[in-house]
Structures are given as C-alpha cells and as structure tokens.
Design a protein around this motif. Structure first.
Motif, short mmCIF file in Angstrom:
data_model
loop_
_atom_site.label_atom_id
_atom_site.label_comp_id
_atom_site.label_asym_id
_atom_site.label_seq_id
_atom_site.Cartn_x
_atom_site.Cartn_y
_atom_site.Cartn_z
N ASP A 33 0.86 -1.18 0.00
CA ASP A 33 0.00 0.00 0.00
C ASP A 33 0.90 1.24 0.00
N GLU A 35 0.49 4.30 0.55
CA GLU A 35 0.35 5.23 1.66
C GLU A 35 0.87 4.65 2.98
N LEU A 36 0.74 3.35 3.15
CA LEU A 36 1.14 2.71 4.41
C LEU A 36 2.59 2.24 4.42
N GLU A 83 -7.68 6.57 10.30
CA GLU A 83 -8.13 6.03 9.01
C GLU A 83 -7.13 5.00 8.46
N GLN A 84 -5.85 5.30 8.56
CA GLN A 84 -4.83 4.36 8.09
C GLN A 84 -4.85 3.08 8.92
N ARG A 86 -7.41 1.81 10.42
CA ARG A 86 -8.59 1.04 10.00
C ARG A 86 -8.29 0.27 8.71
N ARG A 87 -7.56 0.89 7.80
CA ARG A 87 -7.22 0.21 6.55
C ARG A 87 -6.31 -1.00 6.83
N ASP A 90 -8.51 -3.65 8.02
CA ASP A 90 -9.29 -4.17 6.89
C ASP A 90 -8.46 -5.17 6.08
N TYR A 91 -7.16 -4.89 5.92
CA TYR A 91 -6.30 -5.85 5.22
C TYR A 91 -6.27 -7.18 5.97
N ARG A 110 -10.64 -8.47 14.19
CA ARG A 110 -10.79 -7.03 13.91
C ARG A 110 -10.86 -6.24 15.22
#
Length: 119
Positions: A33, A35-36, A83-84, A86-87, A90-91, A110
């Motif tokens: 990712d 952004e990550l 937000e990051q 949470r992503r 989600d992965y 989760r």
C-alpha cells in the motif's frame, strides 16, 4: 499462567503455521500500500510479525503463553492516522476471509486490532 483465547474460532483449525502465513500475507498487503508502506521503513518486520501473530493467536482463541496480555499495541508508535489504522485492520480481515476463517473469528480479530486505533 497465560491468557486464554478470546475468539470463537478453534485456533487449531488454522494452527501456528497458518497464523504466521496470515500475518505474512497481511504485512505484504500493508507494505504494498503506497500510503502505508513508508510507515514500515526501518521497522523490524520480524519482531512486528511476532507481535501480530501473538495478538492474532489470542484473538482467534489460542493461548498467549507466559504473558499477561497480548501484544495488541504492535501497530502503535508507527504514527498511523485512525483512518490508516482502519485500513490496516481491513487488510487483516481480507486475509482471514481468504483463508476461510469464520465471520465470528474475523470479527474477533478485527476487534483485537481495532482497539489500538487512536492510541
């Protein structure tokens, strides 16, 4: 005495090798990712993977060994926004779904990692 698992999933179904595989897949997704990925620069990924595997094992119903509580703070300190974070979680859910882990266990995982958000 170690902490017992918190999740509704018989961890034996995935096993320790399956947990390590899930964590490796998860870290590959995070690293891919754009952004990550920068948050992983300079991070000891083997150590991070160990913390993640321990927390995931406990979340899915396995023992925590000799520690008082799981290493749930594995993502803390990396500077992720909520937000990051949470992503990232989600992965994890996507990896577990791909491994046919039941929905209740995915939810438990989760929750285990979502508790880190905002820290």
């Amino acid at each position: 005495m170690g902490v017992t698992g918190l999740g509704p999933y018989p961890i034996e179904a995935l096993g320790s090798a399956g947990v390590r595989d899930a964590v490796a897949r998860w870290l590959r997704l995070v690293a891919a990712d754009a952004e990550l990925a920068p948050y992983l620069i300079g991070v000891d990924r083997a150590r991070l993977a160990g913390h993640l595997a321990l927390t995931l094992t406990v979340a899915l119903g396995g023992p925590a060994g000799d520690i008082a509580r799981p290493a749930a703070g594995a993502w803390r300190g990396l500077g992720l926004t909520e937000e990051q974070h949470r992503r990232v979680v989600d992965y994890l859910a996507g990896v577990l779904w791909a491994l046919d882990v039941p929905a209740g266990a995915v939810d438990a995982a989760r929750r285990a990692f979502a508790d880190e958000a905002g820290a």
